[in-house]
Design an enzyme around this catalytic site. Structure first.
Site, PDB file in Angstrom:
ATOM      1  N   HIS A 126      15.394 -59.539 -31.553  1.00 48.43           N
ATOM      2  CA  HIS A 126      14.597 -59.513 -30.264  1.00 48.43           C
ATOM      3  C   HIS A 126      13.766 -60.917 -30.544  1.00 48.43           C
ATOM      4  CE1 HIS A 126      11.525 -57.575 -27.356  1.00 48.43           C
ATOM      5  NE2 HIS A 126      11.160 -58.633 -27.576  1.00 48.43           N
ATOM      6  N   HIS A 134      12.110 -64.428 -28.106  1.00 49.67           N
ATOM      7  CA  HIS A 134      11.736 -65.336 -26.965  1.00 49.67           C
ATOM      8  C   HIS A 134      11.705 -66.818 -27.371  1.00 49.67           C
ATOM      9  CE1 HIS A 134      10.087 -61.773 -24.813  1.00 49.67           C
ATOM     10  NE2 HIS A 134       9.656 -61.308 -25.995  1.00 49.67           N
ATOM     11  N   LEU A 135      12.773 -67.335 -26.695  1.00 47.24           N
ATOM     12  CA  LEU A 135      12.988 -68.760 -26.874  1.00 47.24           C
ATOM     13  C   LEU A 135      12.461 -69.723 -25.698  1.00 47.24           C
ATOM     14  CD1 LEU A 135      16.604 -69.040 -28.394  1.00 47.24           C
ATOM     15  CD2 LEU A 135      14.260 -69.178 -29.737  1.00 47.24           C
ATOM     16  N   LYS A 191      18.071 -55.485 -20.629  1.00 46.26           N
ATOM     17  CA  LYS A 191      16.532 -55.406 -21.070  1.00 46.26           C
ATOM     18  C   LYS A 191      15.912 -54.663 -19.893  1.00 46.26           C
ATOM     19  CE  LYS A 191      12.882 -55.371 -23.764  1.00 46.26           C
ATOM     20  NZ  LYS A 191      12.159 -56.639 -24.250  1.00 46.26           N
ATOM     21  N   HIS A 223      11.298 -52.091 -23.436  1.00 44.22           N
ATOM     22  CA  HIS A 223       9.850 -52.475 -23.668  1.00 44.22           C
ATOM     23  C   HIS A 223       9.191 -51.041 -23.525  1.00 44.22           C
ATOM     24  CE1 HIS A 223       6.269 -54.930 -24.152  1.00 44.22           C
ATOM     25  NE2 HIS A 223       5.675 -53.672 -24.001  1.00 44.22           N
ATOM     26  N   HIS A 258      10.551 -53.306 -30.389  1.00 39.93           N
ATOM     27  CA  HIS A 258       9.314 -53.444 -31.401  1.00 39.93           C
ATOM     28  C   HIS A 258       8.324 -52.310 -31.390  1.00 39.93           C
ATOM     29  CE1 HIS A 258       8.243 -54.101 -26.898  1.00 39.93           C
ATOM     30  NE2 HIS A 258       8.636 -55.460 -27.104  1.00 39.93           N
ATOM     31  N   ASP A 262      10.447 -60.156 -32.020  1.00 39.98           N
ATOM     32  CA  ASP A 262       9.534 -60.572 -30.865  1.00 39.98           C
ATOM     33  C   ASP A 262       8.732 -61.607 -31.107  1.00 39.98           C
ATOM     34  OD1 ASP A 262       8.455 -60.226 -28.470  1.00 39.98           O
ATOM     35  OD2 ASP A 262       7.069 -58.360 -28.930  1.00 39.98           O
ATOM     36  N   HIS A 273       3.201 -69.133 -27.169  1.00 34.23           N
ATOM     37  CA  HIS A 273       2.575 -69.610 -26.110  1.00 34.23           C
ATOM     38  C   HIS A 273       1.578 -70.715 -26.591  1.00 34.23           C
ATOM     39  CE1 HIS A 273       3.200 -66.094 -23.499  1.00 34.23           C
ATOM     40  NE2 HIS A 273       2.762 -65.192 -24.680  1.00 34.23           N
ATOM     41  N   ALA A 283      -0.145 -62.667 -24.375  1.00 30.68           N
ATOM     42  CA  ALA A 283       0.262 -61.738 -25.471  1.00 30.68           C
ATOM     43  C   ALA A 283       1.474 -62.050 -26.105  1.00 30.68           C
ATOM     44  CB  ALA A 283       0.463 -60.419 -24.954  1.00 30.68           C
TER      45      ALA A 283
END
Length: 331
Positions: free
Chosen positions: A10, A12-13, A92, A131, A165, A237, A241, A253
């Site tokens: 899991h 995020h790129l 997803k 999610h 997650h 996860d 940011h 978040a």
């Protein structure tokens, strides 16, 4: 300590300059990663997915890394999914508005409305990643989603459903009740509780969704991970940011853990478990669950070497910033 084919199930790129900044941390240490589709314009078309995959591979800088691509859930018909299957690892599902860039998510979990897409996914062997949060009181959102997981598991027994997650004891227990339910667990949820986020001065860099929960919830997650439980997989996860969107009113978040994942996991498992169970958690379980096979193995070696985590990488504050760690990934 050596690990074979570490997998981040899991991840995020992001995109553009953020992709260029954060991708090397994951591509250096992991054999593959399941790439989340909630970009500013969510990935719902194969042309966009292939273009994003190319941008990821370019950002990998020739590392041995496989992006496992996902689409953002919507009403896909069987013809589309059949055509897209070779490019897809999974789909997803986000409840509408529940997390970053999820406004176009699902607003109703009416089984009849979901049935055409989920039946097609079942027949094609495409996993559903979820999610799992309702829009209730923030501490109850994940536990209250358990009823939806049960409904999905019962109505689509051939569908492989991954509870993403997870953060609660409720879902740790639910994982054991249904054959087609699986789960990913993050690094930060093995370490922090809500006390760490808001118990003293609020730490925006620990604010994530699902939010960290109680001590008994963290203990249940640790029990699954440290035992090498076969239905639990590592999924970071890791969600970067920029600083100005974290240290502000209404902060974003997400916890950016990618630079420290393997060193911190090595330390945790050395203290609470063993190398064999870390190998299961970081790779073997996911390979068995998803029937993943690789032509060439990627071996990562961690050495006992103290180092300090930087306060920032570019404009992003990492998990454990400023802390001294005892393991380091060998060059």
């Amino acid at each position: 300590m050596t690990l074979k084919n570490p997998l981040d199930m899991h991840l995020h790129l992001r995109d553009e300059s953020m992709l260029e900044l954060v991708a090397p941390f994951s591509t250096k240490d992991f054999k593959a990663g399941v790439i989340m589709p909630n970009l500013i314009t969510p990935l719902t078309e194969i042309t966009a997915l292939k273009a994003y995959k190319e941008r990821i591979l370019k950002a990998c800088k020739n590392e041995d890394f496989i992006p496992l691509m996902t689409l953002f859930f919507k009403d896909y018909d069987e013809k589309f999914l059949e055509k897209a299957k070779d490019e897809l690892f999974a789909i997803k599902l986000y409840p509408a508005g529940i997390t970053t860039n999820s406004d176009n998510g699902i607003s109703s979990f009416d089984i009849e409305k979901l049935k055409p897409t989920l039946n097609a996914m079942s027949e094609l062997g495409l996993p559903l990643l979820v999610h799992g949060e309702t829009n209730d009181f923030v501490m109850d959102r994940e536990a209250n989603f358990a009823k939806i997981y049960e409904k999905l598991a019962k109505n689509f027994p051939k569908l492989k459903i991954v509870m993403e997650h997870i953060t609660t004891k409720v879902l740790c227990n639910l994982l054991k009740d249904y054959e087609n339910l699986y789960a990913t667990i993050t690094l930060h949820h093995l370490i922090i509780t809500l006390d760490d986020v808001v118990g003293g001065k609020m730490d925006p860099h620990l604010f994530c969704k699902p939010i960290a929960k109680r001590y008994e919830d963290k203990d249940a997650l640790c029990e699954l991970a440290f035992s090498g439980y076969e239905k639990a997989m590592f999924g970071s996860d890791s969600a970067p940011h920029p600083l100005h969107t974290k240290e502000c009113c209404g902060c974003a978040a997400g916890v950016f853990s990618a630079p420290v994942i393997l060193p911190v996991l090595a330390e945790l498992f050395e203290k609470h478990s063993n190398e064999v169970n870390l190998q299961k958690f970081i790779s073997d379980n996911a390979c068995k669950i998803h029937n993943l096979k690789f032509e060439n193995d990627k071996i990562i070696t961690l050495e006992k070497q103290e180092w300090q985590v930087p306060q920032k990488y570019g404009d992003v504050v990492p998990f454990m910033a400023g802390k001294n760690l005892n393991f380091k990934v060998a060059n």
